[in-house]
Design an enzyme around this catalytic site. Sequence first.
Site, PDB file in Angstrom:
ATOM      1  CB  SER A 149      -2.641  -2.375  -9.236  1.00 54.25           C
ATOM      2  OG  SER A 149      -3.623  -2.103  -8.274  1.00 54.25           O
ATOM      3  CG  ASP A 225      -0.391  -4.554  -1.993  1.00 53.37           C
ATOM      4  OD1 ASP A 225      -1.126  -3.619  -1.626  1.00 53.37           O
ATOM      5  OD2 ASP A 225      -0.217  -4.868  -3.182  1.00 53.37           O
ATOM      6  CG  HIS A 258      -0.243  -1.746  -4.536  1.00 54.72           C
ATOM      7  ND1 HIS A 258      -0.744  -2.976  -4.873  1.00 54.72           N
ATOM      8  CD2 HIS A 258      -0.871  -0.866  -5.375  1.00 54.72           C
ATOM      9  CE1 HIS A 258      -1.621  -2.866  -5.845  1.00 54.72           C
ATOM     10  NE2 HIS A 258      -1.720  -1.589  -6.179  1.00 54.72           N
TER      11      HIS A 258
END
Length: 279
Positions: A149, A225, A258
């Site tokens: 991320s 996600d 995620h």
Amino acid sequence: MTIENISCNKSFGGWHKQYRHQSQALNCEMRFAIYLPPEAANKPVPVLYWLSGLTCTDENFMQKAGAQRIAAQLGMAIVAPDTSPRGDDVADAPDKAYDLGLGAGFYLNATRAPWNRHYKMYDYIVHELPALIEANFPVTEQRAISGHSMGGHGALVIGLTHPHRYSSISAFSPISNPSNAPWGIKAFTEYLGENREHWRQYDACELLKLAINEVPVLVDQGDADSFLEAQLMPQTLSDIAKAKGYPLDLRMQAGYDHSYYFIASFIEEHLKFHSLYFK
Ligand SMILES: N[C@@H](CCC(=O)N[C@@H](CSC=O)C(=O)NCC(=O)O)C(=O)O
């Protein structure tokens, strides 16, 4: 460069250790973790630098990704730094937001006050941390870089900017085009100011357009996600790579979100990918 050991745990025949030290780049005390595989007892080993995402410290990856077993098998050290400067005098978001300030350093060198006193994560990751690791641990100068991320953004930006320092790059769910994502726009405006020209050096899409040296890149992205469309945009990165024939493999993984459950599912493949490029 003095470092102080603060924890030590045997893991798959190797050692997970945490250290604190005074950072010159960040102008504060910092903590990092290192996993040393069993092989490091006999000879220097290559290192993977792992950059974590928003809200993380050195502990999220080491405790949740399950990377130690395969790192032990492959003879690879892993270094996990914190995600921002820390300390009582380090500026934080006025509303303590999770996506700015503490835990949200974005792996850049801030130029705007009050952030520019401590928020120099780019210099810390590129220069200070590797120098400290290479001076204090049995590691070679072979390095790879990966992250998740915000950390995937950091890994792509730092790896693409320093193709001679890293033999391979990988990322899970990276913020691929931060100049056009709410997380990135907020952070870049605060840390760098409103002139978007200054953002380009920290945007993987902009860097990939200019890349000459072809450091191989692996990106995994879950299609479930919740941040995919608004914040991450890995397809934009992949399209740029395809257009110029750059070796970037974007793998869309069905049903994954995620979280670290996703990272744990594919970390073995990432470590094996990096080990292919260590000489
Ligand atoms: N609102 C959430 C957002 C924080 C979050 O999802 N953090 C991710 C990284 S997101 C991009 O950089 C993360 O890795 N969290 C730590 C973990 O161990 O899962 C929240 O505040 O939880």
